[in-house]
Write a protein that holds these residues in place. Structure first.
Motif, PDB file in Angstrom:
ATOM      1  N   PRO A  25      -8.849  -1.764   2.467  1.00 17.02           N
ATOM      2  CA  PRO A  25      -9.109  -0.511   3.178  1.00 17.02           C
ATOM      3  C   PRO A  25      -7.868  -0.006   3.905  1.00 17.02           C
ATOM      4  N   VAL A  26      -7.854   1.289   4.175  1.00 21.63           N
ATOM      5  CA  VAL A  26      -6.846   1.838   5.062  1.00 21.63           C
ATOM      6  C   VAL A  26      -7.038   1.219   6.446  1.00 21.63           C
ATOM      7  N   LEU A  27      -5.931   0.931   7.117  1.00 19.13           N
ATOM      8  CA  LEU A  27      -5.982   0.396   8.476  1.00 19.13           C
ATOM      9  C   LEU A  27      -5.859   1.568   9.451  1.00 19.13           C
ATOM     10  N   HIS A  28      -6.826   1.714  10.353  1.00 14.26           N
ATOM     11  CA  HIS A  28      -6.798   2.801  11.333  1.00 14.26           C
ATOM     12  C   HIS A  28      -6.555   2.241  12.726  1.00 14.26           C
ATOM     13  N   GLY A  29      -5.773   2.973  13.516  1.00 14.30           N
ATOM     14  CA  GLY A  29      -5.520   2.561  14.884  1.00 14.30           C
ATOM     15  C   GLY A  29      -5.228   3.760  15.771  1.00 14.30           C
ATOM     16  N   LYS A  30      -5.463   3.592  17.069  1.00 12.49           N
ATOM     17  CA  LYS A  30      -5.190   4.652  18.030  1.00 12.49           C
ATOM     18  C   LYS A  30      -4.068   4.271  18.989  1.00 12.49           C
ATOM     19  N   ASN A  31      -3.987   2.990  19.356  1.00 18.65           N
ATOM     20  CA  ASN A  31      -3.034   2.552  20.372  1.00 18.65           C
ATOM     21  C   ASN A  31      -1.790   1.883  19.797  1.00 18.65           C
ATOM     22  N   TRP A  32      -1.986   1.037  18.781  1.00 16.52           N
ATOM     23  CA  TRP A  32      -0.835   0.351  18.190  1.00 16.52           C
ATOM     24  C   TRP A  32      -1.170  -0.155  16.801  1.00 16.52           C
ATOM     25  N   MET A  33      -0.131  -0.484  16.061  1.00 15.32           N
ATOM     26  CA  MET A  33      -0.303  -1.010  14.708  1.00 15.32           C
ATOM     27  C   MET A  33       0.801  -2.018  14.423  1.00 15.32           C
ATOM     28  N   ALA A  34       0.426  -3.151  13.827  1.00 10.98           N
ATOM     29  CA  ALA A  34       1.376  -4.219  13.481  1.00 10.98           C
ATOM     30  C   ALA A  34       1.107  -4.668  12.057  1.00 10.98           C
ATOM     31  N   ILE A  35       2.086  -4.516  11.173  1.00 11.53           N
ATOM     32  CA  ILE A  35       1.937  -4.895   9.768  1.00 11.53           C
ATOM     33  C   ILE A  35       3.172  -5.685   9.345  1.00 11.53           C
ATOM     34  N   THR A  36       2.942  -6.780   8.622  1.00 15.27           N
ATOM     35  CA  THR A  36       4.068  -7.563   8.113  1.00 15.27           C
ATOM     36  C   THR A  36       3.613  -8.404   6.928  1.00 15.27           C
ATOM     37  N   GLY A  37       4.501  -9.300   6.463  1.00 16.66           N
ATOM     38  CA  GLY A  37       4.262 -10.020   5.223  1.00 16.66           C
ATOM     39  C   GLY A  37       3.408 -11.259   5.329  1.00 16.66           C
ATOM     40  N   ASN A 534      -3.257   8.670   0.270  1.00 13.29           N
ATOM     41  CA  ASN A 534      -3.082   8.104   1.599  1.00 13.29           C
ATOM     42  C   ASN A 534      -2.208   6.854   1.493  1.00 13.29           C
ATOM     43  N   VAL A 535      -1.863   6.259   2.623  1.00 10.10           N
ATOM     44  CA  VAL A 535      -0.885   5.169   2.596  1.00 10.10           C
ATOM     45  C   VAL A 535      -1.360   3.950   1.819  1.00 10.10           C
ATOM     46  N   GLN A 536      -2.654   3.650   1.870  1.00 12.16           N
ATOM     47  CA  GLN A 536      -3.144   2.490   1.128  1.00 12.16           C
ATOM     48  C   GLN A 536      -3.168   2.764  -0.366  1.00 12.16           C
ATOM     49  N   GLN A 537      -3.586   3.955  -0.754  1.00 11.73           N
ATOM     50  CA  GLN A 537      -3.548   4.325  -2.171  1.00 11.73           C
ATOM     51  C   GLN A 537      -2.119   4.277  -2.696  1.00 11.73           C
ATOM     52  N   ALA A 538      -1.192   4.814  -1.927  1.00 15.17           N
ATOM     53  CA  ALA A 538       0.203   4.855  -2.356  1.00 15.17           C
ATOM     54  C   ALA A 538       0.805   3.457  -2.446  1.00 15.17           C
ATOM     55  N   ALA A 539       0.374   2.552  -1.539  1.00 11.03           N
ATOM     56  CA  ALA A 539       0.882   1.182  -1.559  1.00 11.03           C
ATOM     57  C   ALA A 539       0.377   0.405  -2.773  1.00 11.03           C
ATOM     58  N   GLU A 540      -0.846   0.724  -3.232  1.00 13.14           N
ATOM     59  CA  GLU A 540      -1.437   0.008  -4.355  1.00 13.14           C
ATOM     60  C   GLU A 540      -1.134   0.669  -5.705  1.00 13.14           C
ATOM     61  N   ASN A 600       4.468  -2.057   2.771  1.00 12.31           N
ATOM     62  CA  ASN A 600       3.782  -1.894   4.045  1.00 12.31           C
ATOM     63  C   ASN A 600       4.210  -0.579   4.667  1.00 12.31           C
ATOM     64  N   ALA A 601       3.273   0.157   5.254  1.00 12.16           N
ATOM     65  CA  ALA A 601       3.603   1.495   5.733  1.00 12.16           C
ATOM     66  C   ALA A 601       2.669   1.947   6.839  1.00 12.16           C
ATOM     67  N   ILE A 602       3.170   2.890   7.640  1.00 15.71           N
ATOM     68  CA  ILE A 602       2.371   3.540   8.677  1.00 15.71           C
ATOM     69  C   ILE A 602       2.520   5.053   8.511  1.00 15.71           C
ATOM     70  N   GLY A 613      -2.571   2.803   8.477  1.00 13.74           N
ATOM     71  CA  GLY A 613      -1.743   1.734   7.948  1.00 13.74           C
ATOM     72  C   GLY A 613      -2.072   1.418   6.503  1.00 13.74           C
ATOM     73  N   GLY A 614      -1.041   1.131   5.732  1.00 14.32           N
ATOM     74  CA  GLY A 614      -1.212   0.670   4.365  1.00 14.32           C
ATOM     75  C   GLY A 614      -0.509  -0.658   4.184  1.00 14.32           C
ATOM     76  N   SER A 615      -1.147  -1.601   3.505  1.00 10.87           N
ATOM     77  CA  SER A 615      -0.558  -2.916   3.275  1.00 10.87           C
ATOM     78  C   SER A 615      -0.908  -3.371   1.869  1.00 10.87           C
ATOM     79  N   SER A 616       0.050  -3.897   1.186  1.00 10.47           N
ATOM     80  CA  SER A 616      -0.091  -4.232  -0.231  1.00 10.47           C
ATOM     81  C   SER A 616      -1.361  -5.015  -0.533  1.00 10.47           C
ATOM     82  N   ASN A 617      -1.889  -4.764  -1.719  1.00 10.24           N
ATOM     83  CA  ASN A 617      -3.107  -5.457  -2.157  1.00 10.24           C
ATOM     84  C   ASN A 617      -2.813  -6.756  -2.890  1.00 10.24           C
ATOM     85  N   HIS A 618      -1.566  -7.195  -2.919  1.00 12.93           N
ATOM     86  CA  HIS A 618      -1.247  -8.518  -3.475  1.00 12.93           C
ATOM     87  C   HIS A 618      -0.253  -9.196  -2.548  1.00 12.93           C
ATOM     88  N   GLY A 619      -0.119 -10.499  -2.686  1.00  9.08           N
ATOM     89  CA  GLY A 619       0.708 -11.237  -1.743  1.00  9.08           C
ATOM     90  C   GLY A 619      -0.056 -11.485  -0.457  1.00  9.08           C
TER      91      GLY A 619
END
Length: 626
Positions: A25-37, A534-540, A600-602, A613-619
């Protein structure tokens, strides 16, 4: 009628691309977002936000955690970052790339029979950049103490459950690991057994690394007791790493194993704050690091592609794929010859390379009906009012077009792989990314790397040394700007990205994957901007990859690095009609169900004042938000 059908087909293609279902799913946030490997590292970022830290604090905590988890990077590697500062409303670049050590000369490596510096071991190491980069960013743009930011990484160094991905990488690389005594001590926890690496889920303890991180915090605390400022206290930790007892043990351990790094090399190196490079694509300012990375290649490709109506072609139609492939080849041909460390002569012609007029000239070289295998570097000098000093060299050089000798992946990625699955796995996992944003407006995009498994650890520091020396060339005919020299930075593949629209953050994005990074990020950006994903579609989304470039990693012989003109990687789902049309254009096709490294993207939704937020669907890439 035929034109109408083509137009309708392209519209359907665009609509279906923007409506695609995603595996995550797309990651939604209002205050902060943290994405990594790594999931645990994303948790470190979330913990730091919960302590009241800003996006820089969280990014530094995630960076520290991923370095502690090995596999794709470690503490002795390099860090490249873009930071949006909401106070100045500007994007700044952090150059924490290490440099070639004393004695790292062309003659030295050629005397050992190399055409490129080696991919592994002490002679592959530049000076460590990540500790300095992390400490500089934290001191100047963070808000928390070093002790607070390093707390998750230190807890992990004391023991964390290792994931299967890293554990299996260690097992595959164990024969090389045994060549280095300090690496063998850390990694091979079951030495002499059938499986000598840790098991998945096993608590992995790193006493030496914990001691090193503890020393950094001790230096900060001692400085604070003397009444120094927060910034000065953090930089006291910096001095201990690069000039104190940590530096002495690092140098001793490196030299004991045949490395070249000296105390003077560490003391002289500094992280640099730079102006990023940028181009405007249809009203969007896209930022990349300078030409010591491959980042400007994305900017060049965007300038070229701006001359075409991509949306009307349709997402991943044969015409779109062909235009994309040719544009990337033009940009990479310039990358391969003109990019290098701007702090050393000769000066790279970046003004010309990034000019819209030069891009228009390059765009005219694209033949609509076939691949051009003879694409080479252009002449950007007239576009900055100069004469190209390398015209004779370019004419004499010719282009290496042997299509039989080079693997798609860097050879270091497939050395210990027993199957194509493992080979592709290693290809996509090199490096990692860190993305962070907060409601104050701070945005951070980092692509750290170096010191990946199998890494050579420097003495009793617990720190794996970089392998980035391999990205230099020894032959100026290949690239006169990137010839190895002590104190110089190699031209690296590492390339975080950021985009602003109407003066405000629009996208922050990065990917892992060597020479494929700029290719994947270009397509991600176009997926959002041209095709409405959207960012998740584009990441996948399915990507294409070109092999018509010189490899930046792997192999000490020229034949290991040579381009494969016309070779293209497509997704398994590519339609038969598209495959047939590309074959008619002269392409050699290969296929896989993974055609992109983990992106990974915001995305910044200013209408609703929220983060996507978008984060890869593999790895193992993972995001947390609030």
């Amino acid at each position: 009628m035929k034109h109408l059908l083509t137009l309708l087909l392209s519209i359907v293609t665009v609509l279906s691309a923007s409506a695609q279902q995603t595996q995550k799913p797309v990651l939604h946030g209002k205050n902060w977002m943290a994405i990594t490997g790594k999931p645990l590292a994303a948790t470190a970022g979330a913990m730091t936000f919960q302590k009241g830290g800003n996006a820089v604090d969280a990014a530094c905590a995630m960076l520290a955690a991923t370095c502690t988890m090995w596999d794709v990077l470690s503490w002795g590697g390099e860090t490249q970052a873009l930071i949006y500062n909401p106070k100045t409303k500007k994007v700044i670049a952090i150059n924490a790339m290490g440099v070639a050590p004393t004695g790292a000369t062309v003659d030295f490596f050629k005397s050992k029979g190399f055409n490129f510096p080696p991919a592994y071991g002490p002679l592959a190491a530049t000076t460590p950049g990540t500790p300095g980069g992390l400490l500089y960013m934290l001191a100047n743009y963070g808000t928390l103490s070093l002790e607070q930011v390093l707390a998750p990484a230190m807890e992990m160094a004391a023991g964390y459950p290792m994931e299967a991905q890293t554990a299996n990488s260690i097992e595959r690389g164990k024969e090389r690991i045994k060549e280095w005594p300090y690496s063998k001590k850390v990694f091979l926890t079951h030495l002499g057994e059938d499986r000598e690496a840790p098991e998945a889920g096993e608590i992995f303890v790193q006493k030496d690394l914990l001691q090193t991180l503890t020393k950094l915090v001790e230096a900060e605390k001692a400085a604070l007791k003397k009444g120094t400022s927060r910034k000065a206290a953090i930089m006291a930790a910096y001095e201990r790493f690069y000039t104190g007892d940590i530096a002495k043990e690092f140098v001793r351990g490196s030299q004991e194993q045949g490395g070249l790094i000296t105390m003077q090399d560490l003391a002289k190196w500094k992280p640099l704050e730079e102006e990023p490079l940028l181009v405007n694509y249809k009203g969007i300012d896209v930022y990349k690091l300078q030409q010591w990375t491959q980042g400007p290649a994305l900017l060049q490709a965007l300038n070229i592609l701006e001359n075409f109506d991509l949306k009307s072609m349709g997402y991943n139609s044969s015409k779109y794929i062909h235009t994309l492939y040719q544009s990337m080849n033009l940009a990479f041909a310039d990358r391969d010859f003109y990019y290098g460390d701007s702090y050393f002569a000769p000066q790279e012609p970046m003004k010309g390379l990034l000019s819209k007029e030069y891009a228009k000239q390059r765009a005219t070289l694209i033949q609509y009906d076939k691949n051009n295998p003879d694409i080479g570097p252009g002449d950007p000098y007239p576009f900055e009012g100069k004469v190209n000093p390398y015209l004779k060299l370019l004419k004499e050089r010719g282009y290496e077009l042997d299509t039989t000798k080079r693997n798609f992946a860097p050879t270091h990625d497939i050395r210990n792989s027993s199957s194509m699955v493992e080979y592709q796995d290693r290809l996509w996992r090199g490096t990692t990314t860190v993305e962070a944003a907060d409601n104050e407006g701070w945005v951070v995009s980092i692509t750290p790397s170096g010191g990946w498994v199998p890494a050579c650890i420097a003495g009793n520091t617990g720190i794996g040394m970089s392998q980035r020396m391999q990205s230099f060339v020894l032959d100026p005919e290949l690239n006169p700007f990137n010839v190895v020299e002590p104190g110089k930075r190699p031209r690296v593949t590492l390339t975080p990205s950021m985009a602003l629209k109407d003066g405000k953050p629009f996208l922050s994005f990065a990917v892992q994957g060597g020479d494929t990074q700029e290719q994947n990020l270009l397509q991600f950006f176009l997926n959002v901007v041209e095709f409405g994903m959207n960012v998740q579609q584009a990441a996948e989304a399915a990507n294409i990859n070109t092999n018509q470039l010189w490899l930046s990693l792997g192999g000490t012989k020229t034949e290991d690095r040579q381009p494969k003109p016309g070779h293209i990687l497509l997704h398994d789902s590519t339609a038969e009609a598209v495959r047939n049309e590309l074959k008619k254009m002269g392409y050699t096709l290969s296929f896989d169900d993974r055609t992109s490294g983990p992106i990974n993207a915001i995305y910044f939704d200013w209408e609703h004042e929220s983060l996507w937020g978008g984060s890869s669907n593999h790895g193992e890439d993972y995001g947390i938000s609030w």
